[in-house]
Every structure is written in C-alpha cells, then in structure tokens.
Motif scaffolding. Sequence first.
Motif, PDB file in Angstrom:
ATOM      1  N   PHE A   1      60.350  71.888  34.437  1.00 15.02           N
ATOM      2  CA  PHE A   1      60.945  71.164  35.154  1.00 15.02           C
ATOM      3  C   PHE A   1      62.200  70.404  34.373  1.00 15.02           C
ATOM      4  CE2 PHE A   1      57.493  69.898  38.298  1.00 15.02           C
ATOM      5  CZ  PHE A   1      57.659  71.254  38.876  1.00 15.02           C
ATOM      6  N   SER A   2      61.689  69.922  33.104  1.00  9.65           N
ATOM      7  CA  SER A   2      62.598  69.277  32.335  1.00  9.65           C
ATOM      8  C   SER A   2      63.527  70.053  31.756  1.00  9.65           C
ATOM      9  CB  SER A   2      62.100  68.394  31.240  1.00  9.65           C
ATOM     10  OG  SER A   2      61.119  69.268  30.626  1.00  9.65           O
TER      11      SER A   2
ATOM     12  N   LEU B   1      57.063  66.925  30.081  1.00  9.11           N
ATOM     13  CA  LEU B   1      58.464  66.821  30.380  1.00  9.11           C
ATOM     14  C   LEU B   1      59.321  66.722  29.110  1.00  9.11           C
ATOM     15  CD1 LEU B   1      58.398  64.560  33.594  1.00  9.11           C
ATOM     16  CD2 LEU B   1      58.766  67.014  33.538  1.00  9.11           C
ATOM     17  N   LEU B   2      59.070  65.654  28.238  1.00  6.21           N
ATOM     18  CA  LEU B   2      59.681  65.692  27.131  1.00  6.21           C
ATOM     19  C   LEU B   2      59.238  66.776  25.992  1.00  6.21           C
ATOM     20  CD1 LEU B   2      58.604  61.835  26.351  1.00  6.21           C
ATOM     21  CD2 LEU B   2      60.590  62.663  27.026  1.00  6.21           C
ATOM     22  N   PHE B   3      58.415  67.413  25.962  1.00  6.33           N
ATOM     23  CA  PHE B   3      58.224  68.712  25.407  1.00  6.33           C
ATOM     24  C   PHE B   3      59.131  69.569  25.973  1.00  6.33           C
ATOM     25  CE2 PHE B   3      56.266  73.047  25.103  1.00  6.33           C
ATOM     26  CZ  PHE B   3      56.198  73.134  23.858  1.00  6.33           C
ATOM     27  N   GLY B   4      59.494  69.910  26.943  1.00 12.44           N
ATOM     28  CA  GLY B   4      60.454  70.733  27.593  1.00 12.44           C
ATOM     29  C   GLY B   4      61.819  70.360  27.267  1.00 12.44           C
ATOM     30  N   LEU B   5      61.882  69.127  27.127  1.00 13.99           N
ATOM     31  CA  LEU B   5      63.349  68.548  26.687  1.00 13.99           C
ATOM     32  C   LEU B   5      63.540  68.695  25.216  1.00 13.99           C
ATOM     33  CD1 LEU B   5      65.500  66.985  28.249  1.00 13.99           C
ATOM     34  CD2 LEU B   5      64.641  65.004  27.368  1.00 13.99           C
ATOM     35  N   PHE B   6      62.668  68.599  24.312  1.00 17.29           N
ATOM     36  CA  PHE B   6      62.510  68.969  23.022  1.00 17.29           C
ATOM     37  C   PHE B   6      62.725  70.262  22.635  1.00 17.29           C
ATOM     38  CE2 PHE B   6      59.825  70.122  19.344  1.00 17.29           C
ATOM     39  CZ  PHE B   6      60.444  69.435  18.170  1.00 17.29           C
ATOM     40  N   VAL B   7      62.088  71.447  23.324  1.00 14.21           N
ATOM     41  CA  VAL B   7      62.422  72.759  23.070  1.00 14.21           C
ATOM     42  C   VAL B   7      63.803  73.069  23.453  1.00 14.21           C
ATOM     43  CG1 VAL B   7      61.537  75.152  23.734  1.00 14.21           C
ATOM     44  CG2 VAL B   7      60.016  73.413  23.189  1.00 14.21           C
ATOM     45  N   GLY B   8      64.328  72.555  24.664  1.00  6.00           N
ATOM     46  CA  GLY B   8      65.382  72.778  25.183  1.00  6.00           C
ATOM     47  C   GLY B   8      66.575  72.545  24.238  1.00  6.00           C
TER      48      GLY B   8
ATOM     49  N   LEU C   1      60.650  62.660  22.197  1.00  3.57           N
ATOM     50  CA  LEU C   1      61.756  61.935  22.926  1.00  3.57           C
ATOM     51  C   LEU C   1      62.754  61.527  22.019  1.00  3.57           C
ATOM     52  CD1 LEU C   1      62.775  60.127  25.082  1.00  3.57           C
ATOM     53  CD2 LEU C   1      61.381  58.281  24.368  1.00  3.57           C
ATOM     54  N   VAL C   2      62.384  60.993  20.723  1.00  2.00           N
ATOM     55  CA  VAL C   2      63.478  60.751  19.723  1.00  2.00           C
ATOM     56  C   VAL C   2      64.402  61.838  19.379  1.00  2.00           C
ATOM     57  CG1 VAL C   2      63.530  59.922  17.326  1.00  2.00           C
ATOM     58  CG2 VAL C   2      61.952  58.741  18.854  1.00  2.00           C
ATOM     59  N   VAL C   3      63.852  62.974  18.999  1.00  2.00           N
ATOM     60  CA  VAL C   3      64.509  64.124  18.577  1.00  2.00           C
ATOM     61  C   VAL C   3      65.361  64.576  19.698  1.00  2.00           C
ATOM     62  CG1 VAL C   3      64.134  66.524  17.993  1.00  2.00           C
ATOM     63  CG2 VAL C   3      62.600  65.026  16.998  1.00  2.00           C
ATOM     64  N   SER C   4      64.837  64.555  20.703  1.00  2.00           N
ATOM     65  CA  SER C   4      65.717  65.086  22.043  1.00  2.00           C
ATOM     66  C   SER C   4      66.780  64.031  22.361  1.00  2.00           C
ATOM     67  CB  SER C   4      65.140  65.052  23.392  1.00  2.00           C
ATOM     68  OG  SER C   4      63.849  65.964  23.264  1.00  2.00           O
TER      69      SER C   4
ATOM     70  N   ILE D   1      68.501  62.232  20.093  1.00  2.00           N
ATOM     71  CA  ILE D   1      69.320  62.281  18.784  1.00  2.00           C
ATOM     72  C   ILE D   1      70.180  63.696  19.067  1.00  2.00           C
ATOM     73  CG2 ILE D   1      69.454  62.694  16.348  1.00  2.00           C
ATOM     74  CD1 ILE D   1      66.914  61.058  15.960  1.00  2.00           C
ATOM     75  N   LYS D   2      69.714  64.610  19.561  1.00  2.19           N
ATOM     76  CA  LYS D   2      70.414  66.022  19.529  1.00  2.19           C
ATOM     77  C   LYS D   2      71.234  65.750  20.901  1.00  2.19           C
ATOM     78  CE  LYS D   2      69.635  69.401  17.742  1.00  2.19           C
ATOM     79  NZ  LYS D   2      70.351  70.194  16.767  1.00  2.19           N
ATOM     80  N   LEU D   3      70.807  65.017  21.980  1.00  2.26           N
ATOM     81  CA  LEU D   3      71.730  64.950  23.085  1.00  2.26           C
ATOM     82  C   LEU D   3      72.797  64.053  23.157  1.00  2.26           C
ATOM     83  CD1 LEU D   3      69.052  65.032  26.042  1.00  2.26           C
ATOM     84  CD2 LEU D   3      70.768  66.573  25.510  1.00  2.26           C
ATOM     85  N   ARG D   4      72.474  62.954  22.210  1.00  5.19           N
ATOM     86  CA  ARG D   4      73.494  61.937  22.036  1.00  5.19           C
ATOM     87  C   ARG D   4      74.521  62.404  21.131  1.00  5.19           C
ATOM     88  NH1 ARG D   4      72.650  56.065  18.885  1.00  5.19           N
ATOM     89  NH2 ARG D   4      74.537  55.009  19.742  1.00  5.19           N
ATOM     90  N   GLY D   5      74.333  63.333  20.307  1.00  5.13           N
ATOM     91  CA  GLY D   5      75.470  63.991  19.326  1.00  5.13           C
ATOM     92  C   GLY D   5      76.244  64.956  19.674  1.00  5.13           C
ATOM     93  N   ARG D   6      76.045  65.436  21.044  1.00  2.00           N
ATOM     94  CA  ARG D   6      76.740  66.736  21.534  1.00  2.00           C
ATOM     95  C   ARG D   6      77.876  66.301  22.156  1.00  2.00           C
ATOM     96  NH1 ARG D   6      72.312  70.742  24.404  1.00  2.00           N
ATOM     97  NH2 ARG D   6      70.929  71.379  22.369  1.00  2.00           N
TER      98      ARG D   6
END
Length: 366
Positions: free
Chosen positions: A182-183, A261-268, A351-354, A356-361
Amino acid sequence: MNVYLNRLKCILRNKATVFWTLIFPIIMALLFKMAFGDVFTTSDFKTINVGVINSSSVNTDLITYLESETFGEKKAFKITYYDEESEDILSKEEGYLRFGTEIDLVIKESGINQNIIKSYVDGYLQTTDLVYNVISITGNIGVLDELSNYDRYVLNRTKDIDLIMNYFYTLIAMSVMFGCTFSLEDLHASEANMSDVGKRVNIAPTHKLKLLVSNLCASFTIIFSEILIYLLFLRFALNVDFGNNALIILGVVVIGCLNSLLFGLFVGVLIKGSEAFKNGIVTGIVLFMCFLSGMMMATIKFTIYENAKFLHYLNPCSLITDSLYMIYIDQIDERFVGNIIALGGLSIIFLVVSYIKLRGRRYESV
C-alpha cells in the motif's frame, strides 16, 4: 479529508492489492487448517513415543517432566529406555534423546511429532538456563523450588499444543507485512519521476508530504480493517486460539501495520525501479521473513532466537509472530516487551530514513 477518502476508494478498487493482503492469507489459512488443523484434537491425538539412551548423564528432571505432560486425558509422551544406541530404535520411536555434554534429539525424519518433542525439550532447557542464570546473579537458591512447577515456565505451559498456533500467527504477520505494498503505491503516486499522477502532485498547492501522510492514513485504515476481518475469520471460522488479551493483540496489530507501511516506504525510497519491481522485492523479503518466523518449519523460530537473536529482532514478521505467541501462552514478560520495543524501533528507523530521502528530492522539471 477529500484526499483521504479518495485514496480509500482507490485502494478498494485495486483488486490485486486486496487479494494479496486479505484473500490470499484466508486461502492459506484454509489450506493450513485442512493440512493439520485437526491433528491434535484430544480424540485423535496419539501419545508420542520417545526413546532415551540410558547413561549416567541422563537428565532425570527432564524425563520426569516429559512423562508428566498430558494432552487431555492422554499422556503426551511415552518414555522407553535403551541400553545402547542403534538404528532399530527409530523404527519403534518418533525419536530418541542422547545425553552427554549436550542433549541431542536423534530423528529419522522431520515431522510434527518430532517438532513437538524438540519444542518441549527446548522449553525445558531455556527455563533451567534462565533460573540458573538468576541464581548466579542473585545467589537466591530458593529459585530452584520454582522448577518443580514446570508449567509456569516452559513454552507450552498453558496450552496443549503450540506449534500449530505458530503457523497461523505467521500468516497474520504475513498479512500485516503485505501492507507495505500500500505504501509503495502511495509513494509511487507522489513522486514526479514515477508516475503522471506524481507529476501533478508535485505542481499542486498541497504539500507533497502532507498528501503522502493522508494517503498513508488511508492505507493504514484499509490494512488494519483487513487484519481485523482476518482475525475474526481465524477465531470464529477456523477456531484459532489467540488467548484472552484482545486489547493487547490489537495493540500488536496496530504497531505491526504501522511498521509494514513504513517498511514499504523505506524500501521504496532506497531502491530504484518501477513499482512492479519494488513490489516484487518487498514481497520476496516478506516471504523470506515469514520463513525465518516459522511459516514452513515452526522450530526455526526458536533456533534463530537461541543462536542468532539479532536476526529475530531485525525481522518484523518474527517479532509479530512471537508477540502473538507470547499472548497466546499468557506470557507478557520482558521478551514480549522487547519484541514491541524492537518493532517500534524499526518503525522509527524506517520513518527517519524515508523522511530524509523524501525531503531531499528535487526535480529539474515536472
């Protein structure tokens, strides 16, 4: 609110996602039930024959414990002593115990009865190790008196059979962790370099992260509702026992759903590729984690916990399965708390890794 409701509709229209997160686990549960769900009813249960190689090293306390265990009105184990080891023993017994510097269980082939024997022996050994460690630290020899009540400590102390329950609990963990798809879809719909929808999202006045959070909330609503339906199906249709702590079970499910959900976001955010490619990756990871949790062989979970505990605490499926198992046997103790802390800790890391990665895109053109 409109974004949330629209996302709910989109998820429910995605029949493939609903199939893998709800219908597929139900089919698996039915297959498990048909395969061995009624093997251990009191009327069908047969006492398990266990051989013991007679020597001065025999642990008489362990043998006494095994001889005292019952299933309904039947003895769980029948112990037979042999003066020497031979291959003929396995033609008469499900397995035999050999005592020396360690306790070895010798079997001809792996099966349910052999897993039961191993579970009882491992439970006893874990209990005695725990008690003697407490004695070495505290010097309180009185703790030994507690060993006379084995049922308070061993893994199966309040239930007749535990291994079958573990198989169903791994199915619940699998269903929970499939929420990561889902995520992944939420992420795909919010990134400009992944879809046309993502391009429109990135030029819309609504902040991208706010939109992603709304989508994740919708995804949580769906996966949590599906797990509730699945739990009700297992409990009332297949008569799977979960113990007597419904609120704690729901708490584990809530944390598990958030983690998935956060795991899916992390992998994504870490893996590059199409949505289908990422779905294949996370599905493979989830199934492998379920294998390590005991879905194919229940005792592997205990083996990993004893010999590679860090793998247990890095595996969300194992943490969910073990937490449900601890609730089932009414053992809400340090191990259960450790599982929940580890599950929450993994969620925070994802959550933290996701974030950081999303914020910097940033994108040159959308």
